[in-house]
Scaffold this active site. Structure first.
Site, PDB file in Angstrom:
ATOM      1  N   GLY A 190       0.799  -1.214   0.000  1.00 26.48           N
ATOM      2  CA  GLY A 190       0.000   0.000   0.000  1.00 26.48           C
ATOM      3  C   GLY A 190       0.833   1.266   0.000  1.00 26.48           C
ATOM      4  O   GLY A 190       2.026   1.244  -0.306  1.00 26.48           O
ATOM      5  N   ALA A 191       0.160   2.397   0.354  1.00 28.68           N
ATOM      6  CA  ALA A 191       0.752   3.736   0.166  1.00 28.68           C
ATOM      7  C   ALA A 191       1.197   3.823  -1.300  1.00 28.68           C
ATOM      8  O   ALA A 191       2.348   4.100  -1.619  1.00 28.68           O
ATOM      9  CB  ALA A 191       1.895   4.014   1.135  1.00 28.68           C
ATOM     10  N   GLY A 224       5.515   4.015  -8.726  1.00 30.90           N
ATOM     11  CA  GLY A 224       6.243   2.758  -8.914  1.00 30.90           C
ATOM     12  C   GLY A 224       5.271   1.583  -8.936  1.00 30.90           C
ATOM     13  O   GLY A 224       5.309   0.730  -9.831  1.00 30.90           O
ATOM     14  N   HIS A 225       4.367   1.551  -7.942  1.00 31.63           N
ATOM     15  CA  HIS A 225       3.347   0.488  -7.917  1.00 31.63           C
ATOM     16  C   HIS A 225       2.490   0.543  -9.188  1.00 31.63           C
ATOM     17  O   HIS A 225       2.156  -0.483  -9.779  1.00 31.63           O
ATOM     18  CB  HIS A 225       2.415   0.660  -6.710  1.00 31.63           C
ATOM     19  CG  HIS A 225       3.083   0.566  -5.371  1.00 31.63           C
ATOM     20  ND1 HIS A 225       3.057   1.587  -4.452  1.00 31.63           N
ATOM     21  CD2 HIS A 225       3.777  -0.434  -4.773  1.00 31.63           C
ATOM     22  CE1 HIS A 225       3.698   1.224  -3.357  1.00 31.63           C
ATOM     23  NE2 HIS A 225       4.155  -0.003  -3.524  1.00 31.63           N
ATOM     24  N   GLN A 241       7.413  -9.768   8.064  1.00 25.34           N
ATOM     25  CA  GLN A 241       8.641  -9.370   7.375  1.00 25.34           C
ATOM     26  C   GLN A 241       9.299  -8.160   8.022  1.00 25.34           C
ATOM     27  O   GLN A 241      10.293  -7.652   7.518  1.00 25.34           O
ATOM     28  CB  GLN A 241       8.394  -9.150   5.887  1.00 25.34           C
ATOM     29  CG  GLN A 241       7.578  -7.930   5.532  1.00 25.34           C
ATOM     30  CD  GLN A 241       7.195  -7.919   4.062  1.00 25.34           C
ATOM     31  OE1 GLN A 241       6.387  -8.719   3.607  1.00 25.34           O
ATOM     32  NE2 GLN A 241       7.785  -7.020   3.294  1.00 25.34           N
ATOM     33  N   GLY A 282       8.741  -5.326  -8.557  1.00 19.10           N
ATOM     34  CA  GLY A 282       9.686  -4.295  -8.954  1.00 19.10           C
ATOM     35  C   GLY A 282      11.135  -4.737  -8.772  1.00 19.10           C
ATOM     36  O   GLY A 282      11.474  -5.409  -7.789  1.00 19.10           O
ATOM     37  N   GLU A 283      11.976  -4.313  -9.707  1.00 19.53           N
ATOM     38  CA  GLU A 283      13.429  -4.529  -9.545  1.00 19.53           C
ATOM     39  C   GLU A 283      13.981  -3.677  -8.418  1.00 19.53           C
ATOM     40  O   GLU A 283      15.093  -3.898  -7.959  1.00 19.53           O
ATOM     41  CB  GLU A 283      14.154  -4.179 -10.852  1.00 19.53           C
ATOM     42  CG  GLU A 283      13.900  -5.167 -11.957  1.00 19.53           C
ATOM     43  CD  GLU A 283      14.631  -4.792 -13.243  1.00 19.53           C
ATOM     44  OE1 GLU A 283      15.129  -3.648 -13.336  1.00 19.53           O
ATOM     45  OE2 GLU A 283      14.691  -5.641 -14.139  1.00 19.53           O
ATOM     46  N   GLN A 285      14.539  -9.353  -3.179  1.00 23.43           N
ATOM     47  CA  GLN A 285      13.195  -9.913  -3.006  1.00 23.43           C
ATOM     48  C   GLN A 285      12.736 -10.600  -4.297  1.00 23.43           C
ATOM     49  O   GLN A 285      12.201 -11.721  -4.269  1.00 23.43           O
ATOM     50  CB  GLN A 285      12.230  -8.786  -2.632  1.00 23.43           C
ATOM     51  CG  GLN A 285      10.757  -9.144  -2.726  1.00 23.43           C
ATOM     52  CD  GLN A 285       9.873  -8.027  -2.236  1.00 23.43           C
ATOM     53  OE1 GLN A 285       9.787  -7.787  -1.032  1.00 23.43           O
ATOM     54  NE2 GLN A 285       9.213  -7.312  -3.130  1.00 23.43           N
ATOM     55  N   SER A 302       7.471   3.958  -0.591  1.00 21.40           N
ATOM     56  CA  SER A 302       6.536   4.408   0.447  1.00 21.40           C
ATOM     57  C   SER A 302       7.316   4.987   1.624  1.00 21.40           C
ATOM     58  O   SER A 302       6.852   5.895   2.311  1.00 21.40           O
ATOM     59  CB  SER A 302       5.663   3.250   0.916  1.00 21.40           C
ATOM     60  OG  SER A 302       5.055   2.617  -0.199  1.00 21.40           O
TER      61      SER A 302
HETATM   62  P1  AMP Z   1       5.953  -2.448  -1.487  1.00 21.27           P
HETATM   63  O1  AMP Z   1       4.580  -1.878  -1.402  1.00 21.27           O
HETATM   64  O2  AMP Z   1       7.030  -1.457  -1.174  1.00 21.27           O
HETATM   65  O3  AMP Z   1       6.102  -3.774  -0.788  1.00 21.27           O
HETATM   66  O4  AMP Z   1       6.190  -2.768  -3.015  1.00 21.27           O
HETATM   67  C1  AMP Z   1       5.270  -3.528  -3.767  1.00 21.27           C
HETATM   68  C2  AMP Z   1       5.875  -3.798  -5.130  1.00 21.27           C
HETATM   69  O5  AMP Z   1       6.186  -2.551  -5.771  1.00 21.27           O
HETATM   70  C3  AMP Z   1       7.207  -4.570  -5.058  1.00 21.27           C
HETATM   71  O6  AMP Z   1       7.257  -5.502  -6.124  1.00 21.27           O
HETATM   72  C4  AMP Z   1       8.223  -3.474  -5.221  1.00 21.27           C
HETATM   73  O7  AMP Z   1       9.456  -3.934  -5.753  1.00 21.27           O
HETATM   74  C5  AMP Z   1       7.526  -2.556  -6.196  1.00 21.27           C
HETATM   75  N1  AMP Z   1       8.087  -1.196  -6.147  1.00 21.27           N
HETATM   76  C6  AMP Z   1       8.307  -0.435  -5.047  1.00 21.27           C
HETATM   77  N2  AMP Z   1       8.882   0.734  -5.390  1.00 21.27           N
HETATM   78  C7  AMP Z   1       9.032   0.708  -6.754  1.00 21.27           C
HETATM   79  C8  AMP Z   1       9.572   1.613  -7.714  1.00 21.27           C
HETATM   80  N3  AMP Z   1      10.082   2.782  -7.353  1.00 21.27           N
HETATM   81  N4  AMP Z   1       9.574   1.235  -9.012  1.00 21.27           N
HETATM   82  C9  AMP Z   1       9.050   0.034  -9.397  1.00 21.27           C
HETATM   83  N5  AMP Z   1       8.520  -0.851  -8.540  1.00 21.27           N
HETATM   84  C10 AMP Z   1       8.515  -0.530  -7.231  1.00 21.27           C
END
Ligand code: AMP
Length: 286
Positions: free
Chosen positions: A38-39, A43-44, A68, A154-155, A160, A193
């Site tokens: 969330g948030a 990128g998401h 985690q 995401g890379e 992960q 986030s």
């Molecule tokens: P999170 O909510 O931070 O757990 O991220 C959820 C998904 O979004 C994961 O696959 C992250 O790798 C991806 N993600 C987070 N930040 C970015 C970003 N800046 N660009 C691309 N993917 C992202």
């Protein structure tokens, strides 16, 4: 929202999730899945776009996974923006939003753990013991709950992504794992986030992480020695104002093995603390 567009449905339990997914499958739709905490930021949304390009229907999950987070980490303060997230994901045109609570994911008596020990060792795994076990377990559960055709990650979270690629192979989970490039601010800072934790002053310092990694990658491409480049990068980050650097390392871009053999694709990865935030980033060696 236009009146003839049905509101985005939120499901909070696995049974309702499966019912909705069965209906999508019965209508012949392929499914793309984007797990998040969330948030929601751009990128998401780039992952959502990728999923939409790959599949007929897109499901996003939001679950701030307690297992985690370490005992001294930011579980309690992690940004939660359910209503804004719903609006943004509605506008993005996803088909279903899955938002389970912790009891739905970890019912009474829960005790199963998925671990990917070699890929999880070192890098963020060293600084965050148990973190990738929590990630591997929750992602396995989410993939089995949704059983999508594609799951997009995401890379940005490179280790992960490697853990997830490994567990899907090892456990024969029938899903294509798709990695998507990191979305950045115009000054290079990777969207996260956790950037919300940065003060104005820290926000000015933060792009030094990407800048420094880019320098390391370019120097390596020129044939410079990896240990020397990483040492210089740690010093540069400390000089820029990062309070502690967990690591700057060069790894094999596929296996994440240390000391990649010559000719192998390489990735430079780092994690460093800035105020309340622990920032991570990585770049390919050109
Ligand atoms: P999170 O909510 O931070 O757990 O991220 C959820 C998904 O979004 C994961 O696959 C992250 O790798 C991806 N993600 C987070 N930040 C970015 C970003 N800046 N660009 C691309 N993917 C992202």
């Amino acid at each position: 929202m236009a009146e003839d567009v049905p509101a985005l449905t939120v499901v909070r339990d696995v049974q309702s999730l499966r019912r909705r997914i069965s209906a999508l499958r019965a209508a012949g739709k392929t499914i793309g899945f984007v797990p998040t905490m969330g948030a929601i930021h751009a990128g998401h949304l780039s992952l959502v776009d990728r999923a939409k390009a790959l599949a007929d229907a897109v499901i996003v999950s939001i679950f701030v996974n307690p297992t985690q987070f370490g005992p001294d980490e930011d579980l309690a303060s992690y940004p939660r923006k359910d209503e804004e997230d719903w609006e943004v994901l509605s506008a993005a045109g996803i088909d279903l939003l899955f938002m389970p609570d912790a009891d739905e994911m970890y019912p009474e008596g829960f005790q199963t753990d998925v671990r990917v020990p070699e890929v999880s060792a070192g890098l963020c795994g060293a600084a965050r013991p148990g973190h990738f076990d929590g990630v591997a377990t929750v992602v396995t559960k989410l993939l089995l709950q949704v059983l999508p055709d594609y799951a997009v990650f995401g890379e940005k979270d490179f280790q992960q992504l490697a853990v997830i690629r490994r567990l899907v192979i090892d456990l024969n989970i029938p899903v294509d794992i798709v990695g998507a490039p990191t979305v950045r601010e115009s000054d290079g800072l990777a969207l996260s986030s956790r950037n919300a934790y940065l003060t104005e002053e820290e926000r000015e310092i933060a792009p030094a992480l990407h800048r420094t990694l880019t320098t390391v990658a370019n120097d390596l491409a020129q044939g410079e020695d990896s240990a020397g480049c990483c040492e210089a990068a740690v010093a540069a980050l400390e000089a820029a104002g990062f309070s502690a650097v967990d690591y700057v390392e060069v790894r094999d871009a596929e296996s994440l093995a240390a000391n990649p053999a010559s000719g192998r694709p390489r990735r430079v990865l780092a994690a460093a603390h800035l105020g309340k935030a622990r920032l991570i980033d990585n770049v390919p060696v050109p």
